[in-house]
Write an enzyme that holds these catalytic residues in place. Structure first.
Site, PDB file in Angstrom:
ATOM      1  N   CYS A  22       0.838  -1.211   0.000  1.00  0.00           N
ATOM      2  CA  CYS A  22       0.000   0.000   0.000  1.00  0.00           C
ATOM      3  C   CYS A  22       0.870   1.258   0.000  1.00  0.00           C
ATOM      4  O   CYS A  22       1.457   1.585  -1.026  1.00  0.00           O
ATOM      5  CB  CYS A  22      -0.985  -0.039   1.164  1.00  0.00           C
ATOM      6  SG  CYS A  22      -2.374   1.126   0.967  1.00  0.00           S
TER       7      CYS A  22
ATOM      8  N   HIS B 230      -3.008  -5.255   1.361  1.00  0.00           N
ATOM      9  CA  HIS B 230      -2.407  -5.556   2.662  1.00  0.00           C
ATOM     10  C   HIS B 230      -2.509  -7.047   2.971  1.00  0.00           C
ATOM     11  O   HIS B 230      -3.425  -7.474   3.674  1.00  0.00           O
ATOM     12  CB  HIS B 230      -3.144  -4.796   3.774  1.00  0.00           C
ATOM     13  CG  HIS B 230      -3.018  -3.316   3.721  1.00  0.00           C
ATOM     14  ND1 HIS B 230      -2.043  -2.627   4.409  1.00  0.00           N
ATOM     15  CD2 HIS B 230      -3.765  -2.388   3.079  1.00  0.00           C
ATOM     16  CE1 HIS B 230      -2.191  -1.330   4.194  1.00  0.00           C
ATOM     17  NE2 HIS B 230      -3.222  -1.161   3.386  1.00  0.00           N
TER      18      HIS B 230
ATOM     19  N   GLU C 122      -0.752  -8.616   5.005  1.00  0.00           N
ATOM     20  CA  GLU C 122      -0.447  -8.799   6.433  1.00  0.00           C
ATOM     21  C   GLU C 122      -1.691  -8.763   7.310  1.00  0.00           C
ATOM     22  O   GLU C 122      -1.641  -9.159   8.480  1.00  0.00           O
ATOM     23  CB  GLU C 122       0.561  -7.733   6.902  1.00  0.00           C
ATOM     24  CG  GLU C 122       0.018  -6.327   7.031  1.00  0.00           C
ATOM     25  CD  GLU C 122      -0.070  -5.561   5.720  1.00  0.00           C
ATOM     26  OE1 GLU C 122      -0.445  -4.380   5.747  1.00  0.00           O
ATOM     27  OE2 GLU C 122       0.238  -6.153   4.650  1.00  0.00           O
TER      28      GLU C 122
END
Length: 202
Positions: A81, A173, A175
């Protein structure tokens, strides 16, 4: 083979989630806030957050030029991002004074998919990631307007994951999903770089 040490730029953004994902992907993650901490790294993650803030803080902490130098020297880096924006050679619509680390030959558009309330998730086929689609979480995400890098994934015709040499970037994202396959792809890139350096050293 030793476990690679991967730094997470800990100036702003979702640092903790990247640390956890890197651990699951087989790396030894460490936080990075000072230029001298770059010396011990095999790879670096630049997390999501606010790209203008990350740029200003990197400058204030004396990190911007050392980061550029390490990337030029071949340090593997992954940006998600805002991190994608930081690894772009050019921003289409930069804020005043906004700078990037650069390294990937691409032009990115900030907030391309809309504002916070237009965040969305999408299943993505990502080149180099096996085992089915990757769940992409897009939050005020950029997209790639143009690039000479390898495009790994797209949404509605817009590149959202790219790779160029030892550099990897995603608009989304990974994660935040509990799926660590993108981080595993990056850790594999780091291991390859470490092996290449070892062979040159031999």
């Amino acid at each position: 083979m030793r476990i690679p040490t991967v730094g997470v730029l800990a100036l702003q953004g979702d640092v903790r989630e990247h640390l956890a994902a890197l651990t699951e992907a087989g790396a030894r993650p460490v936080t990075v806030r000072r230029p001298e901490e770059l010396d011990a790294l095999d790879g670096l993650v630049i997390p999501g957050g606010e790209s203008t803030t990350i740029s200003k803080l990197a400058h204030a902490f004396g990190l911007l030029e050392p980061l550029r130098q390490r990337v030029r020297e071949g340090l593997p880096a992954y940006g998600s991002c805002a991190g994608m924006i930081m690894l772009a050679n050019k921003i289409l619509d930069p804020r005043s004074g906004q700078e990037t680390i650069g390294g990937i030959d691409m032009v990115v558009r900030r907030n391309a998919f809309g504002r916070q309330n237009e965040s969305f998730e999408a299943e993505l086929a990502v080149t180099g990631v096996e085992g089915g689609p990757v769940e992409g979480v897009f939050i005020r995400a950029p997209w790639v307007e143009s690039t000479a890098a390898e495009v790994l994934a797209e949404v509605d015709g817009h590149p959202v994951a790219v790779r160029q040499g030892r550099l990897l970037a995603t608009s989304f994202h990974p994660e935040l999903t509990g799926d660590h396959r993108v981080h595993a792809l990056f850790v594999d890139m780091v291991r390859e770089a470490v092996e290449e350096r070892s062979e040159v050293g031999d």
